[in-house]
Design a protein around this motif. Structure first.
Motif, PDB file in Angstrom:
ATOM      1  N   SER A   1     -22.235  25.769 -63.118  1.00  0.00           N
ATOM      2  CA  SER A   1     -22.065  26.455 -64.395  1.00  0.00           C
ATOM      3  C   SER A   1     -22.517  25.536 -65.534  1.00  0.00           C
ATOM      4  CB  SER A   1     -20.597  26.857 -64.582  1.00  0.00           C
ATOM      5  OG  SER A   1     -20.430  27.536 -65.796  1.00  0.00           O
ATOM      6  N   PRO A   2     -23.810  25.538 -65.848  1.00  0.00           N
ATOM      7  CA  PRO A   2     -24.335  24.652 -66.894  1.00  0.00           C
ATOM      8  C   PRO A   2     -23.632  24.797 -68.244  1.00  0.00           C
ATOM      9  CG  PRO A   2     -26.130  25.619 -65.645  1.00  0.00           C
ATOM     10  CD  PRO A   2     -24.867  26.313 -65.206  1.00  0.00           C
ATOM     11  N   SER A   3     -23.022  25.932 -68.498  1.00  0.00           N
ATOM     12  CA  SER A   3     -22.334  26.117 -69.781  1.00  0.00           C
ATOM     13  C   SER A   3     -21.134  25.177 -69.928  1.00  0.00           C
ATOM     14  CB  SER A   3     -21.878  27.569 -69.937  1.00  0.00           C
ATOM     15  OG  SER A   3     -20.904  27.882 -68.959  1.00  0.00           O
ATOM     16  N   LEU A   4     -20.692  24.574 -68.834  1.00  0.00           N
ATOM     17  CA  LEU A   4     -19.557  23.650 -68.880  1.00  0.00           C
ATOM     18  C   LEU A   4     -19.968  22.211 -69.184  1.00  0.00           C
ATOM     19  CD1 LEU A   4     -17.480  24.973 -65.856  1.00  0.00           C
ATOM     20  CD2 LEU A   4     -17.063  25.336 -68.290  1.00  0.00           C
ATOM     21  N   ARG A   5     -21.248  21.972 -69.374  1.00  0.00           N
ATOM     22  CA  ARG A   5     -21.766  20.614 -69.570  1.00  0.00           C
ATOM     23  C   ARG A   5     -21.010  19.845 -70.659  1.00  0.00           C
ATOM     24  NH1 ARG A   5     -26.487  19.396 -67.831  1.00  0.00           N
ATOM     25  NH2 ARG A   5     -27.147  17.274 -68.084  1.00  0.00           N
ATOM     26  N   GLU A   6     -20.765  20.458 -71.783  1.00  0.00           N
ATOM     27  CA  GLU A   6     -20.106  19.766 -72.896  1.00  0.00           C
ATOM     28  C   GLU A   6     -18.597  19.614 -72.697  1.00  0.00           C
ATOM     29  OE1 GLU A   6     -21.461  18.063 -75.479  1.00  0.00           O
ATOM     30  OE2 GLU A   6     -23.280  18.435 -74.315  1.00  0.00           O
ATOM     31  N   ARG A   7     -18.063  20.200 -71.624  1.00  0.00           N
ATOM     32  CA  ARG A   7     -16.623  20.091 -71.354  1.00  0.00           C
ATOM     33  C   ARG A   7     -16.352  19.394 -70.028  1.00  0.00           C
ATOM     34  NH1 ARG A   7     -15.321  26.225 -72.210  1.00  0.00           N
ATOM     35  NH2 ARG A   7     -14.297  25.812 -70.249  1.00  0.00           N
ATOM     36  N   THR A   8     -17.367  18.720 -69.498  1.00  0.00           N
ATOM     37  CA  THR A   8     -17.234  18.106 -68.181  1.00  0.00           C
ATOM     38  C   THR A   8     -17.468  16.604 -68.259  1.00  0.00           C
ATOM     39  OG1 THR A   8     -18.018  20.133 -67.127  1.00  0.00           O
ATOM     40  CG2 THR A   8     -18.131  18.118 -65.821  1.00  0.00           C
ATOM     41  N   ILE A   9     -16.627  15.864 -67.554  1.00  0.00           N
ATOM     42  CA  ILE A   9     -16.808  14.422 -67.396  1.00  0.00           C
ATOM     43  C   ILE A   9     -16.866  14.157 -65.897  1.00  0.00           C
ATOM     44  CG2 ILE A   9     -15.888  12.131 -67.853  1.00  0.00           C
ATOM     45  CD1 ILE A   9     -14.189  13.448 -70.083  1.00  0.00           C
ATOM     46  N   ILE A  10     -17.865  13.425 -65.473  1.00  0.00           N
ATOM     47  CA  ILE A  10     -18.025  13.071 -64.063  1.00  0.00           C
ATOM     48  C   ILE A  10     -17.877  11.560 -63.938  1.00  0.00           C
ATOM     49  CG2 ILE A  10     -19.615  13.007 -62.104  1.00  0.00           C
ATOM     50  CD1 ILE A  10     -20.884  15.585 -63.269  1.00  0.00           C
ATOM     51  N   PHE A  11     -16.968  11.136 -63.079  1.00  0.00           N
ATOM     52  CA  PHE A  11     -16.789   9.719 -62.767  1.00  0.00           C
ATOM     53  C   PHE A  11     -17.238   9.515 -61.333  1.00  0.00           C
ATOM     54  CE2 PHE A  11     -13.533  10.599 -65.950  1.00  0.00           C
ATOM     55  CZ  PHE A  11     -13.714   9.554 -66.837  1.00  0.00           C
ATOM     56  N   ASN A  12     -17.919   8.427 -61.079  1.00  0.00           N
ATOM     57  CA  ASN A  12     -18.323   8.128 -59.713  1.00  0.00           C
ATOM     58  C   ASN A  12     -18.361   6.620 -59.520  1.00  0.00           C
ATOM     59  OD1 ASN A  12     -19.099   8.516 -57.079  1.00  0.00           O
ATOM     60  ND2 ASN A  12     -20.814   9.855 -57.575  1.00  0.00           N
ATOM     61  N   SER A  13     -18.209   6.215 -58.291  1.00  0.00           N
ATOM     62  CA  SER A  13     -18.220   4.809 -57.921  1.00  0.00           C
ATOM     63  C   SER A  13     -19.308   4.589 -56.883  1.00  0.00           C
ATOM     64  CB  SER A  13     -16.860   4.445 -57.321  1.00  0.00           C
ATOM     65  OG  SER A  13     -16.936   3.224 -56.637  1.00  0.00           O
ATOM     66  N   LEU A  14     -19.827   3.395 -56.833  1.00  0.00           N
ATOM     67  CA  LEU A  14     -20.833   3.063 -55.834  1.00  0.00           C
ATOM     68  C   LEU A  14     -20.199   2.433 -54.593  1.00  0.00           C
ATOM     69  CD1 LEU A  14     -22.378   3.307 -58.604  1.00  0.00           C
ATOM     70  CD2 LEU A  14     -24.081   1.862 -57.554  1.00  0.00           C
ATOM     71  N   SER A  15     -18.893   2.267 -54.612  1.00  0.00           N
ATOM     72  CA  SER A  15     -18.185   1.540 -53.559  1.00  0.00           C
ATOM     73  C   SER A  15     -18.462   2.051 -52.157  1.00  0.00           C
ATOM     74  CB  SER A  15     -16.678   1.589 -53.804  1.00  0.00           C
ATOM     75  OG  SER A  15     -16.355   0.925 -54.983  1.00  0.00           O
ATOM     76  N   LYS A  16     -18.227   3.314 -51.924  1.00  0.00           N
ATOM     77  CA  LYS A  16     -18.345   3.846 -50.568  1.00  0.00           C
ATOM     78  C   LYS A  16     -19.788   4.190 -50.218  1.00  0.00           C
ATOM     79  CE  LYS A  16     -13.777   3.925 -50.302  1.00  0.00           C
ATOM     80  NZ  LYS A  16     -13.327   3.382 -51.553  1.00  0.00           N
ATOM     81  N   THR A  17     -20.454   4.927 -51.083  1.00  0.00           N
ATOM     82  CA  THR A  17     -21.803   5.407 -50.789  1.00  0.00           C
ATOM     83  C   THR A  17     -22.789   4.270 -50.559  1.00  0.00           C
ATOM     84  OG1 THR A  17     -21.403   7.401 -52.071  1.00  0.00           O
ATOM     85  CG2 THR A  17     -23.698   6.846 -51.644  1.00  0.00           C
ATOM     86  N   TYR A  18     -22.660   3.207 -51.332  1.00  0.00           N
ATOM     87  CA  TYR A  18     -23.624   2.116 -51.244  1.00  0.00           C
ATOM     88  C   TYR A  18     -23.018   0.835 -50.671  1.00  0.00           C
ATOM     89  CZ  TYR A  18     -26.439   5.304 -53.910  1.00  0.00           C
ATOM     90  OH  TYR A  18     -27.143   6.413 -54.307  1.00  0.00           O
ATOM     91  N   ALA A  19     -21.879   0.965 -50.003  1.00  0.00           N
ATOM     92  CA  ALA A  19     -21.215  -0.179 -49.363  1.00  0.00           C
ATOM     93  C   ALA A  19     -21.015  -1.330 -50.352  1.00  0.00           C
ATOM     94  CB  ALA A  19     -21.996  -0.638 -48.130  1.00  0.00           C
ATOM     95  N   MET A  20     -20.587  -0.988 -51.552  1.00  0.00           N
ATOM     96  CA  MET A  20     -20.347  -1.984 -52.593  1.00  0.00           C
ATOM     97  C   MET A  20     -18.848  -2.083 -52.894  1.00  0.00           C
ATOM     98  SD  MET A  20     -23.625  -0.997 -55.000  1.00  0.00           S
ATOM     99  CE  MET A  20     -23.447  -2.295 -56.204  1.00  0.00           C
ATOM    100  N   THR A  21     -18.042  -1.933 -51.853  1.00  0.00           N
ATOM    101  CA  THR A  21     -16.596  -1.980 -52.000  1.00  0.00           C
ATOM    102  C   THR A  21     -16.171  -3.322 -52.583  1.00  0.00           C
ATOM    103  OG1 THR A  21     -16.470  -0.574 -50.059  1.00  0.00           O
ATOM    104  CG2 THR A  21     -14.439  -1.621 -50.760  1.00  0.00           C
ATOM    105  N   GLY A  22     -15.308  -3.268 -53.568  1.00  0.00           N
ATOM    106  CA  GLY A  22     -14.813  -4.476 -54.204  1.00  0.00           C
ATOM    107  C   GLY A  22     -15.656  -4.937 -55.378  1.00  0.00           C
ATOM    108  N   TRP A  23     -16.829  -4.364 -55.550  1.00  0.00           N
ATOM    109  CA  TRP A  23     -17.700  -4.767 -56.654  1.00  0.00           C
ATOM    110  C   TRP A  23     -17.249  -4.136 -57.962  1.00  0.00           C
ATOM    111  CZ3 TRP A  23     -23.476  -5.726 -55.393  1.00  0.00           C
ATOM    112  CH2 TRP A  23     -23.583  -6.436 -54.204  1.00  0.00           C
ATOM    113  N   ARG A  24     -16.431  -3.109 -57.891  1.00  0.00           N
ATOM    114  CA  ARG A  24     -15.853  -2.446 -59.063  1.00  0.00           C
ATOM    115  C   ARG A  24     -16.921  -1.985 -60.045  1.00  0.00           C
ATOM    116  NH1 ARG A  24     -12.070  -1.536 -56.097  1.00  0.00           N
ATOM    117  NH2 ARG A  24     -10.291  -2.905 -55.971  1.00  0.00           N
ATOM    118  N   ILE A  25     -17.836  -1.185 -59.516  1.00  0.00           N
ATOM    119  CA  ILE A  25     -18.895  -0.678 -60.386  1.00  0.00           C
ATOM    120  C   ILE A  25     -19.092   0.809 -60.127  1.00  0.00           C
ATOM    121  CG2 ILE A  25     -20.808  -1.282 -58.845  1.00  0.00           C
ATOM    122  CD1 ILE A  25     -22.222  -2.213 -61.562  1.00  0.00           C
ATOM    123  N   GLY A  26     -19.287   1.525 -61.197  1.00  0.00           N
ATOM    124  CA  GLY A  26     -19.482   2.960 -61.117  1.00  0.00           C
ATOM    125  C   GLY A  26     -20.058   3.451 -62.426  1.00  0.00           C
ATOM    126  N   TYR A  27     -19.920   4.734 -62.653  1.00  0.00           N
ATOM    127  CA  TYR A  27     -20.464   5.291 -63.882  1.00  0.00           C
ATOM    128  C   TYR A  27     -19.697   6.538 -64.279  1.00  0.00           C
ATOM    129  CZ  TYR A  27     -22.872   8.388 -60.589  1.00  0.00           C
ATOM    130  OH  TYR A  27     -23.157   9.274 -59.587  1.00  0.00           O
TER     131      TYR A  27
END
Length: 163
Positions: free
Chosen positions: A17-43
């Motif tokens: 639902s693109p109309s929700l763009r201005e009301r949506t916040i997405i948090f993600n981490s690189l820990s699991k997907t990129y095997a960077m556990t413990g690096w404490r980095i995301g976006y």
């Protein structure tokens, strides 16, 4: 969003639902997907004003990631994703094995997760019973039994809000 199995595809709410763009916040981490556990980095992605305010709070409440982790994060996100697919394939094999083994145990049922690399078996039918000297009154008791008798570490569902 990348650790999914059986042809399942992740879709963010904004892609649905693109109309929700201005009301949506997405948090993600690189820990699991990129095997960077413990690096404490995301976006975080979202409206500029919200992200700006969040950045001010974050900069005062946590330390910043090291420079090498920042460079690695850029490479992980922008680079080839074939390693991620290989890891997902391995995670799926492990998921299939553990779910099969759990479903073969009397009194235990287990949903086959479509993503992640952990499972959440249901041991409810074992509660109220005894296993040797252990009275299994809760999932915590069952986890303690597994640890003491089989040297298997499990985190009980109560720790995640399950009763």
């Amino acid at each position: 969003e990348k650790i999914v199995y059986d042809g399942f595809r992740f879709h963010s709410i904004v892609s649905v639902s693109p109309s929700l763009r201005e009301r949506t916040i997405i948090f993600n981490s690189l820990s699991k997907t990129y095997a960077m556990t413990g690096w404490r980095i995301g976006y975080a992605l979202g409206p500029a004003a919200v992200i700006s305010a969040a950045a001010k709070i974050q900069s005062q409440s946590t330390s910043n990631p090291t420079s090498f982790a920042q460079v690695a994060a850029i490479e992980a996100l922008a680079g080839p994703q074939d390693e991620v697919q290989q890891m997902v394939g391995e995670f799926q094999k492990r998921r299939d094995l553990i779910v099969k083994r759990l479903k073969g145990m009397p009194g235990i049922s287990c949903f086959n997760p479509q993503g992640a690399f952990y499972v959440f078996p249901n041991v409810g039918s074992l509660l109220g019973k005894k296993a040797g000297e252990f009275k299994l009154a809760s999932a915590g008791d069952f986890a303690e039994y597994l640890l003491q008798e089989s040297r298997v570490l499990a985190v009980p569902g109560e720790d995640f809000g399950s009763t």
